[in-house]
Design an enzyme around this catalytic site. Structure first.
Site, short mmCIF file in Angstrom:
data_model
loop_
_atom_site.label_atom_id
_atom_site.label_comp_id
_atom_site.label_asym_id
_atom_site.label_seq_id
_atom_site.Cartn_x
_atom_site.Cartn_y
_atom_site.Cartn_z
N HIS A 141 -7.12 9.60 -0.73
CA HIS A 141 -7.76 9.53 0.59
C HIS A 141 -6.96 10.12 1.75
CE1 HIS A 141 -5.52 5.58 0.68
NE2 HIS A 141 -5.21 6.07 1.87
N ASP A 189 -7.93 1.46 2.56
CA ASP A 189 -7.51 2.40 3.60
C ASP A 189 -8.28 3.72 3.56
OD1 ASP A 189 -5.95 3.20 5.78
OD2 ASP A 189 -4.50 4.21 4.50
N HIS A 223 0.85 -1.19 0.00
CA HIS A 223 0.00 0.00 0.00
C HIS A 223 0.88 1.24 0.00
CE1 HIS A 223 -3.51 2.45 0.72
NE2 HIS A 223 -2.90 3.02 1.75
N ASP A 271 0.58 5.27 -0.18
CA ASP A 271 -0.24 6.48 -0.21
C ASP A 271 0.34 7.45 -1.23
OD1 ASP A 271 -2.15 5.77 1.70
OD2 ASP A 271 -0.83 6.31 3.35
#
Length: 819
Positions: free
Chosen positions: A510, A305, A184, A186
């Site tokens: 997000h 997430d 993951h 970001d």
């Protein structure tokens, strides 16, 4: 955020022939090894990647001298903060290189240590009632007895003892865990967008390197970034542009079904705040990219997430070719434990998608026995399904899987006493879940995260920029479409619009749109909004020129006239402001058809002008024949009447347009959270700086203005406007915000009784309770909405509209907007 380059010249001793040789590099900054002008290995101490394998068995024919380059970033896996993991960048932070060595790696010792780790975890975690825990313990004890650390010839016998345990098989009924490599990343958070590009390269090149030596490894990638399950198209695009050699290797692995794009969206966007059209564009841009680059669209939506999930998403997913959904974020609920891990999720139109939450409640597992046992024990749908996902690899800041994670799971692939573990793919998992789905439960409506409610309001300028740019792009597309129909010579600006949409979609990531990012990211985001506004205004002007060219000719404007456009889908009669003959702004009441325009020369006169009257006590009344309002000297509404009904909307003794200040000291994270106990600290804002005064005395428009002091250092100025024939009151509010750990809201108590309030969401609306009967109700003390919320009973209701806010609540009869 500086970058240092190191030139590393290596000379491997001939005496190391036949040995496995590593280049070891330890620093508290993220690094990447380059060899022959290509990236070959990411180096991240926090991600347990501190070495680059030069050779697994040094041969005489291999080069013994070589040159590498190490690109070292002056930031770690979680940015450049000081102290805690989640912290703003520290301008005084220094990065240290603590180790740079050429070493012989003893693979036999490593394998022996992994054997012992798994056995000891089984002994500790399976419990005294399980005979396998004792078998594992005694086997580990025997291994220690057999093994002489000074005599490598004893290692194989010790390893044989471990292999005997690992080869004892499970029964057919054992739960199967589908392990998928995951990383993951970001797209921006504790680091800026630019650093994410390098994070993608570090992580993905490491995964590609792992795949070369582990043919069973699959990787899910959702960011158009990474995960041998990869999921964000934007990240793929970054790697394609900046690291073409690496991207070509990824494309080859995608074609072989090992590097798996999932997600289907441009970025892993916020699941609540983007408009319906923005969400459609997320899927459109993402799926189009996957189709063009990899020859396939995604069948799974992968959003692990994000801070909650709109009830409109199932319909949008189905419309974009996706019938499967994976997340885990609701495991973060602060109040209620979500009752399922595998279920059907039903949206507001009845569309359903098969949904899976990995029962280990994480997307960054490390392949340990404890995590496997938790995955089975925690599963809330035992008996309904016997398969679940296990996402392994360092995440958030990138990193991805490691060799040790894979080696742990190889020993657990089919070992009695442990769940069956297989390296799998999203499609394999969901295919077997679909076959087992006959007894699954259905969850209807939103997947509301009972945490991070502050993200609906944090960073007000980002929220405003998002809403404004969504409107601008809508208007450009409407006007450009009409211009194409009107003028065949007009070129629809498809490529420019795609570029602007992608900028807007990127900012909907997000941790950006919610405001849970560092200042550098906020500055980047605001700059992108400025660019969208500038370019959008230019495209809009070009479309209007093509659409209304004849009307804009000088001879067409022989009498003073104004061209007015309406990009909404209903006819509108409104008061507009236009330049007068002397250059001053004048008002006009105009009617413009839906999705059309009108040339206004002589504006019509309203049947009843706006009347503004100041009373002896300093209060002011305004009336336009539709509604009548009364305001006290501090700008609060004491009365709001719909004249045809003769009914007042404000209860006796109550004040609407009441600003209130709350303490905002959450348990965990400032930018993300606001806790229910903040409601106990309510303080009405009453400190008057400038009392209510009339600014426009009526006619086509009446308005009043006042100013308040908010907290210790902030000010608020508001103009309240009533236009002719208008059924609503407008509040233009400007806040100079200088408070810390405070939360500003505006409240509207209304004389309406209903157990549910209605909130606008993407392409629809949602009802939520106005009471706190259950823990599920009061956990939604602060919710999100788009342009309006409404409280209605039979025959009457009041709605609160906004142009740039998302946080809201409706408790009993009080509508509240978070500012």
């Amino acid at each position: 955020w500086e970058t240092c380059w190191f030139k590393v010249e290596l000379s491997i001793p001939p005496a190391w022939a036949g040995r496995e040789v590593h280049f070891v590099w330890e620093s508290d900054g993220e690094g990447m090894v380059w060899r022959d002008t290509q990236p070959v290995q990411g180096l991240t101490k926090e991600g347990e990647k501190t070495s680059y394998i030069l050779t697994r068995s040094l041969k005489e024919s291999e080069p013994h001298s070589l040159t590498l380059y190490v690109e070292l970033a002056c930031n770690g896996l979680f940015g450049a903060g000081k102290g805690s993991m989640i912290a703003p960048p520290d301008p005084d932070r220094r990065v240290t290189l603590s180790k740079a060595e050429l070493v012989v790696f003893n693979r036999d010792v490593y394998e022996l240590l992994v054997d012992l780790e798994i056995l000891l975890d089984m002994a500790q975690l399976l419990g005294e009632e399980n005979q396998r825990s004792f078998q594992a313990l005694y086997t580990a004890n025997q291994m220690v007895n057999v093994c002489d650390v000074t005599d490598p010839s004893t290692f194989p016998a010790a390893r044989d003892l471990a292999a005997a345990i690992f080869s004892q098989r499970n029964g057919e009924s054992q739960h199967t865990i589908h392990a998928m490599g995951h990383c993951h990343i970001d797209s921006a958070w504790l680091w800026p967008y630019e650093e994410t590009i390098r994070k993608c390269a570090r992580s993905w090149v490491t995964v590609v390197h792992l795949m070369e030596h582990n043919p069973e490894l699959t990787f899910a990638c959702s960011q158009l970034g990474l995960i041998p399950v990869l999921w964000q198209a934007q990240q793929f695009e970054w790697v394609r542009s900046c690291y073409p050699g690496l991207y070509a290797r990824i494309q080859d692995l995608v074609a072989k079904g090992r590097f798996i794009p999932v997600g289907g969206t441009w970025v892993e966007m916020d699941g609540n705040l983007p408009s319906g059209e923005s969400m459609v564009r997320q899927f459109l841009q993402g799926q189009r990219f996957f189709q063009e680059q990899f020859g396939r669209i995604c069948s799974e939506f992968w959003l692990p997430d994000t801070f909650g999930y709109s009830a409109q998403l199932p319909q949008l997913m189905r419309g974009c070719g996706i019938q499967r959904f994976l997340t885990q974020k609701l495991s973060w609920n602060l109040v209620n434990s979500f009752p399922h891990h595998t279920f059907f999720w039903e949206g507001i139109d009845g569309s359903q998608v098969l949904t899976h939450f990995p029962p280990g409640d994480s997307y960054g597992m490390h392949g340990r026995v404890e995590e496997m046992l938790k995955t089975v024990k925690n599963n809330k749908d035992k008996g309904r399904v016997n398969h679940s996902a296990f996402l392994f690899g360092f995440g958030d800041g990138g990193g991805g899987p490691t060799q040790k994670m894979l080696d742990r799971m190889k020993r657990m692939s089919n070992t009695d006493g442990l769940p069956r573990v297989q390296i799998s793919t999203p499609d394999q998992l969901f295919s077997v879940l679909e076959k087992e789905s006959s007894q699954l439960c259905t969850w209807v409506g939103e997947l509301f995260l009972e945490l991070h409610n502050g993200t609906y309001t944090t960073q007000a300028q980002i929220k405003k920029g998002n809403r404004e740019c969504e409107r601008i792009l809508h208007d450009v597309e409407v006007l450009s479409s009409l211009a194409v129909a009107q003028d065949t010579a007009f070129q629809y600006p498809a490529s420019q619009l795609q570029q602007l949409w992608r900028l807007l979609l990127l900012n909907q990531f997000h941790d950006v749109l919610p405001g849970s990012c560092i200042q550098l990211v906020v500055e980047d985001a605001l700059q992108y909004y400025t660019e969208i506004r500038r370019a959008g205004a230019q495209l809009q002007e070009e479309a209007v020129q093509a659409l209304c060219r004849d009307l804009l000719q000088p001879e067409a404007c022989s009498t003073r006239s104004t061209l007015v456009l309406n990009t909404l889908s209903w006819e509108r009669t409104e008061v507009i402001s236009r330049p007068g003959p002397d250059g001053a702004e004048t008002l006009a009441l105009v009617t413009v058809p839906s999705m059309g325009y009108a040339l206004v020369q002589e504006p019509f006169v309203p049947p009843q002008p706006v009347a503004v009257r100041k009373q002896e006590d300093g209060s002011i009344t305004m009336e336009n024949g539709v509604i009548a309002v009364c305001l006290d000297t501090t700008g609060r509404l004491t009365s709001l009447q719909l004249l045809d009904s003769g009914r007042s909307s404000v209860p006796d003794g109550c004040y609407a347009n009441q600003f209130a200040l709350f303490d905002d000291v959450p348990l965990y994270w400032d930018a993300w959270d606001v806790m229910d106990y903040h409601l106990e600290t309510r303080k009405p804002v009453t400190a008057l700086l400038k009392p209510l005064e009339v600014s426009l005395a009526g006619g086509l428009r009446g308005s009043v203005r006042f100013s308040l002091q908010v907290g210790r250092s902030s000010t608020l100025t508001q103009e309240i406007i009533l236009d002719a024939m208008c059924p609503y009151l407008r509040f233009l509010t400007q806040v100079e915000w200088k408070e810390a750990h405070k939360f500003l809201k505006v409240e509207f108590p209304v004389q309406v009784r209903s157990t549910n309030a209605t909130y606008e969401i993407q392409f629809g609306h949602l009802q939520r309770p106005t009471h706190w009967n259950t823990s599920w109700d009061w956990a939604r003390f602060e919710v999100w909405a788009h342009k309006w919320l409404d409280l209605s009973e039979h025959g009457f209701g009041v709605a609160l509209l906004n142009d740039c806010k998302y946080g809201a609540s409706a408790h009993r009869n009080i509508l509240s907007l978070s500012l």
